[in-house]
Structures are given as C-alpha cells and as structure tokens.
Scaffold this motif. Structure first.
Motif, short mmCIF file in Angstrom:
data_model
loop_
_atom_site.label_atom_id
_atom_site.label_comp_id
_atom_site.label_asym_id
_atom_site.label_seq_id
_atom_site.Cartn_x
_atom_site.Cartn_y
_atom_site.Cartn_z
N VAL A 52 0.84 -1.21 0.00
CA VAL A 52 0.00 0.00 0.00
C VAL A 52 0.87 1.25 0.00
O VAL A 52 0.59 2.23 -0.71
CB VAL A 52 -0.95 -0.01 1.21
N THR A 101 -3.50 5.43 -7.71
CA THR A 101 -3.40 5.11 -6.28
C THR A 101 -2.59 6.14 -5.49
O THR A 101 -2.51 6.04 -4.27
CB THR A 101 -2.75 3.73 -6.09
N LEU A 155 -4.84 0.97 4.92
CA LEU A 155 -5.91 0.74 3.95
C LEU A 155 -7.11 1.65 4.21
O LEU A 155 -7.67 2.25 3.29
CB LEU A 155 -6.36 -0.72 4.00
N THR A 156 -7.48 1.77 5.47
CA THR A 156 -8.67 2.55 5.83
C THR A 156 -8.50 4.03 5.52
O THR A 156 -9.40 4.67 4.98
CB THR A 156 -8.99 2.37 7.32
N PHE A 210 -7.60 4.44 1.46
CA PHE A 210 -8.65 3.98 0.56
C PHE A 210 -9.93 3.76 1.37
O PHE A 210 -10.26 2.63 1.74
CB PHE A 210 -8.23 2.68 -0.14
N MET A 270 -14.59 0.58 0.48
CA MET A 270 -14.30 -0.84 0.62
C MET A 270 -13.93 -1.46 -0.71
O MET A 270 -13.08 -2.37 -0.76
CB MET A 270 -15.51 -1.56 1.22
N ASP A 325 -12.24 -0.08 -3.12
CA ASP A 325 -10.83 0.24 -3.38
C ASP A 325 -9.91 -0.60 -2.50
O ASP A 325 -8.83 -1.01 -2.93
CB ASP A 325 -10.58 1.73 -3.12
N GLN A 326 -10.33 -0.85 -1.26
CA GLN A 326 -9.52 -1.68 -0.37
C GLN A 326 -9.39 -3.10 -0.91
O GLN A 326 -8.29 -3.70 -0.87
CB GLN A 326 -10.14 -1.71 1.03
N ARG A 327 -10.49 -3.63 -1.42
CA ARG A 327 -10.45 -4.98 -1.98
C ARG A 327 -9.51 -5.05 -3.18
O ARG A 327 -8.76 -6.03 -3.35
CB ARG A 327 -11.86 -5.44 -2.38
N ARG A 371 -6.88 -3.15 -3.73
CA ARG A 371 -5.48 -3.06 -3.27
C ARG A 371 -5.01 -4.39 -2.68
O ARG A 371 -3.88 -4.81 -2.93
CB ARG A 371 -5.35 -1.96 -2.21
N VAL A 372 -5.86 -5.02 -1.88
CA VAL A 372 -5.48 -6.32 -1.30
C VAL A 372 -5.29 -7.35 -2.40
O VAL A 372 -4.33 -8.13 -2.38
CB VAL A 372 -6.55 -6.79 -0.29
#
Length: 488
Positions: A72, A285, A324-325, A328, A331, A333-335, A337-338
C-alpha cells in the motif's frame, strides 16, 4: 544414521532447487516427508508438521500483513522520492546502482527486521534494475549479504539469542565485534563495486537525463542514450524506443558473447518486465496529500517494532488495516489493493508454511541434534584452545542449515562448554557465533529470503547459486578481521 540422513536430506533439497528440478515449495514439503518415512517415523509426520507450522505461524502472519502494508505504501507513493533520489545519484550507471543497493539495504537494516529491509530495498531498486536490464540476482545477493552483516545488531536477533543462551550481556558481545563487522560491511560495499563494474561492462554506462520520465503500460517513449563501449571517450548512440518498461533496447547489450547474461551466467531479464511502474506519476493510487501521514505511520511502526511495544505480527496487522482505511476509505478500493498484492502474499506465506514442514521434520526426527553433535564431536582435541575460530567456521554451515534458534540454543552452549574446558571464554564463543550471519540470511530456512526473491521475481535456486559464495566469503572476512583485531 540420523546424521547421514539429515545431511542427505539437505543436500537433496539444495541440489534439486538449484538444478530447477523441483519448485522450492514442492521440495520443502516432499523431500522432508520422504526422509521422515526413511527414518522410520512416517507415522509422526503430522505431528512434526503441525509443530513446525505452529512455530512459524506468527512469522507467516507478520509477512502477510507486512507485504500488504508496504505494498500500500508503494501504491500511494511513499517511496517514490527515494527511488528518484537514488536514480539521480546513480545517473543510470549500473555500478552506482549496485553500490546504492548495498548502501540502502544496510541503512534500512537498522530496524533489525530482514523482511522490512527487503521490501523497502526491492521496492526502491527493482524498477531501476528492470529498466536498465540489470541482473536481478545481483540485487538480491547484495541486499541479502548486506542485511546479513547488519543482522548482528543487538535487536536483530542473533546477538540476543547468543546472550540468552550463554547468559552474558548482549552489549559485551556486540560492541567489541563492531570493528570486525565494520570490515565485513566494507567488504560488502567493495563486493557491490566489483559486481557493479561487471554489470557496467555488460550493459555500458547509460546517460539519460530524463530517465525519470516513465512510461505507462500503453505508452511509447523515444529518446537517446549513450552506451559506453569501453574505449577511451568513445560511445555508441542507441535509440530508446518501445513500450512500457522495455528498457534501452528490445534486446539487452551483449558482452563477450554472453547473450545478455551477466558474468555468472545469470539472466538479467528474469521475470515479467514491469518497467518503472512504481514511479508512474499518474497512477490512480497516489495519495500526495497523505504523504506525511503515511511517512509518520511508517516511522511510528518501525519505532514500535524496535521498542517491542507489541509483537511484530500485531503491529503490521494494525498498520495494514490503518493504512488501507485512511488511504482507501471505500471498501471496493480496499479490496482492489489487497487483491493487487495477493500474489506476493500467497507466494511468501506458502513458502513459509512449506519451510515449516522442512524444519519440523528436521527437528522432530532428531536429525538436527545428531548433525550438530557429530560436527562438535569431529573437532580435534588439539583445536580446543582455538574454539573461537572453530565456532566461527562452524557458524557458516550450521546457521545455513539450521534456524538461529536451533543453533544458538542447541549447539552454541555445547561449543561454549567445550571452549571453557580449554580456557576460551563464553564471550569469545558468542562473538564468533555471529560470523555466519551474512550467509544465514540466504538460508532456505529464513522466511525473509522468500520475500526478497518473491518481490524481485528471482528463482530461489538462482539466488542461492549466485549468493552463497559471496556471502560465505563475507563471513570469512568478518572472521579474519575478528582474529586480526584480537576479538576472536
């Protein structure tokens, strides 16, 4: 018999991965399982594996969340200024880039964690190596060896283990060793210089003022580079054309008919060429407004790790969740990135758990103990007064084929007892035990090395073939300096 089978198991594993007959994960699982049956303890294989997995589970968790965290940080642009600064210093010169790799790895190693060191070093240097078609095993070899020397810091692990095992003060072990370790680190820089010169001979010196202008996946750039042909003041103009990350030419420069390979025969074009992806100034990003938050979070995380405020896996778990929180909030966008870092996470975590099978069988069957006892028993009686040197020499193979816990808590007390019988102090034995750390960091039993080769997209066998000889030589230089200075 257990001694012979133990050495045979390790030799079989190393030969198969270096000859690329099996993948590291498969060999780490299948070879110990086979030897467990040969030992006659196949019925206990499950117990050995579960115990090994349990011991390495915290390490695997730490690596998983550390990869997400630093992934990240790369995505949001935290390391972009570092890469630009190194590139400006290196001026697209392979020699400077290799030396810069050693310096960066040594500096980042001050945090005492090999995984963090490799993540940051590879994140910063990988785009340069790929863009200039440099050999990636040079990068992994130099980074691992530099980190191995720095791993002897009191908070790095080995020194603390030696102090605990022999009931001596860690400062009394480390401080007198500083001159010898300094010589070892200087040797790593000299080694980086030599390897850099070889890369410069293979590729030439590229002078490109606007090399920082990076290409995206569907863009084509055009420019001119000057490739030093090695003659007095002579050079050859080459056109810089191609898609993202294609390098100076469609084919790398050749030297001595080596077909684009370095002096060790390693292919510098390993893996998919991703160019300067990490420096794309237009990637979606990037979070420039959050730069100082991310920088502060990273510094706080490393400080907490050094101060041991919380267990390292917990720190990286919290850090990854917070990064992440904040960066991004959505949620979806978090998915994304993961998912973007899932491949690295799976490769590294899978390798760690596979290594747990290897270490579990090696320890559970008693092979490690028998191997250590055999080596200690093979020491001639006349070498008793020189147990410091003997310990330093034994630390090379033993820390490579065993975990640090196994060596420092299982073998070192036996060596110290043998030394005390001949008037050699425990402190001298403890100092000598640190000698093998430069080689230890490339051991297949060190989880951090899989982070290094995984992020660099280098085969573990290629890394082993290239690095072991240089790392072993570095360890011998440290030992020689310790003897010369009267430390060992």
């Amino acid at each position: 018999m257990l001694t012979i089978l133990g050495f045979a198991m390790i030799a079989t594993f190393l030969v198969l991965i270096m000859m690329k007959k099996m993948s590291p994960i498969a060999s780490l699982v299948l070879i110990p399982a086979l030897f467990c049956v040969l030992v006659g303890k196949g019925a206990h294989l499950g117990d050995y594996v579960i115990e090994g997995v349990g011991n390495l589970a915290p390490t695997a968790a730490m690596l998983m969340f550390a990869i997400v965290y630093f992934g990240v940080m790369i995505d949001v642009g935290l390391f972009d200024p570092i890469v630009r600064g190194i590139l400006r210093f290196c001026k697209a010169d392979p020699l400077r880039i290799v030396v810069g790799t050693a310096v960066l790895a040594a500096i980042v190693s001050l945090d005492g964690d090999g995984s963090t060191t490799f993540m940051i070093t590879v994140s910063a240097m990988y785009p340069l190596y790929k863009r200039l078609k440099m050999s990636l095993v040079v990068m992994t070899g130099v980074a691992a060896t530099a980190n191995g020397v720095m791993n002897t810091l009191p908070w790095g692990g080995p020194t603390a283990r030696a102090a605990t095992a022999l009931k001596v003060d860690a400062a009394d072990i480390f401080v007198p060793m500083i001159p010898a370790l300094g010589v070892g680190l200087l040797f790593v820089f000299v080694l980086a210089y030599v390897l850099g010169r070889r890369e410069r001979t293979r590729l030439g010196v590229l002078t490109l003022d606007d090399v920082l202008e990076t290409e995206t996946a569907d863009e084509t750039v055009t420019g001119t580079v000057l490739v030093n042909s090695g003659g007095a003041g002579k050079g050859t103009r080459k056109s810089l054309t191609g898609g993202a990350g294609t390098g100076a030419d469609a084919e790398p420069a050749k030297a001595d008919g080596n077909d684009g390979k370095d002096a060790d025969g390693n292919d510098g074009r390993h893996g998919n060429d991703e160019g300067f992806q990490g420096l794309d100034p237009n990637r979606a990003t990037l979070r420039p407004r959050l730069y100082w938050f991310n920088a502060g979070l990273t510094v706080a995380l490393l400080a907490a790790m050094i101060m041991e405020t919380l267990p390292i896996p917990v720190l990286f778990l919290l850090g990854a969740a917070l990064a992440l929180t904040v960066n991004f909030p959505k949620m979806a966008d978090q998915r994304v990135r993961v998912a973007a870092h899932a491949e690295n996470v799976l490769n590294v975590a899978g390798m760690v758990f596979a290594a747990a099978v290897f270490t579990g069988v090696l320890t559970g069957t008693g092979m490690v103990k028998h191997m250590a006892d055999w080596l200690v028993g093979a020491i001639p009686e006349g070498m008793g007064p020189h147990m410091g040197i003997v310990t330093g020499l034994l630390s090379l193979p033993l820390t490579y084929f065993m975990s640090n816990d196994g060596f420092y808590f299982g073998v070192l007390p036996v060596l110290a007892e043998a030394g005390s019988a001949h008037g050699v102090s425990s402190l001298e034995i403890a100092r000598a035990s640190l000698v093998g750390q430069a080689l230890h960091m490339s051991s297949p039993l060190v989880p951090a090395v899989y982070v290094l080769v995984g992020m660099a997209k280098v085969e573990f066998g290629d890394h082993t073939k290239f690095t072991v000889k240089w790392a072993a030589l570095t360890s011998l230089v440290v030992l020689g300096a310790g003897v010369l200075f009267g430390i060992i």
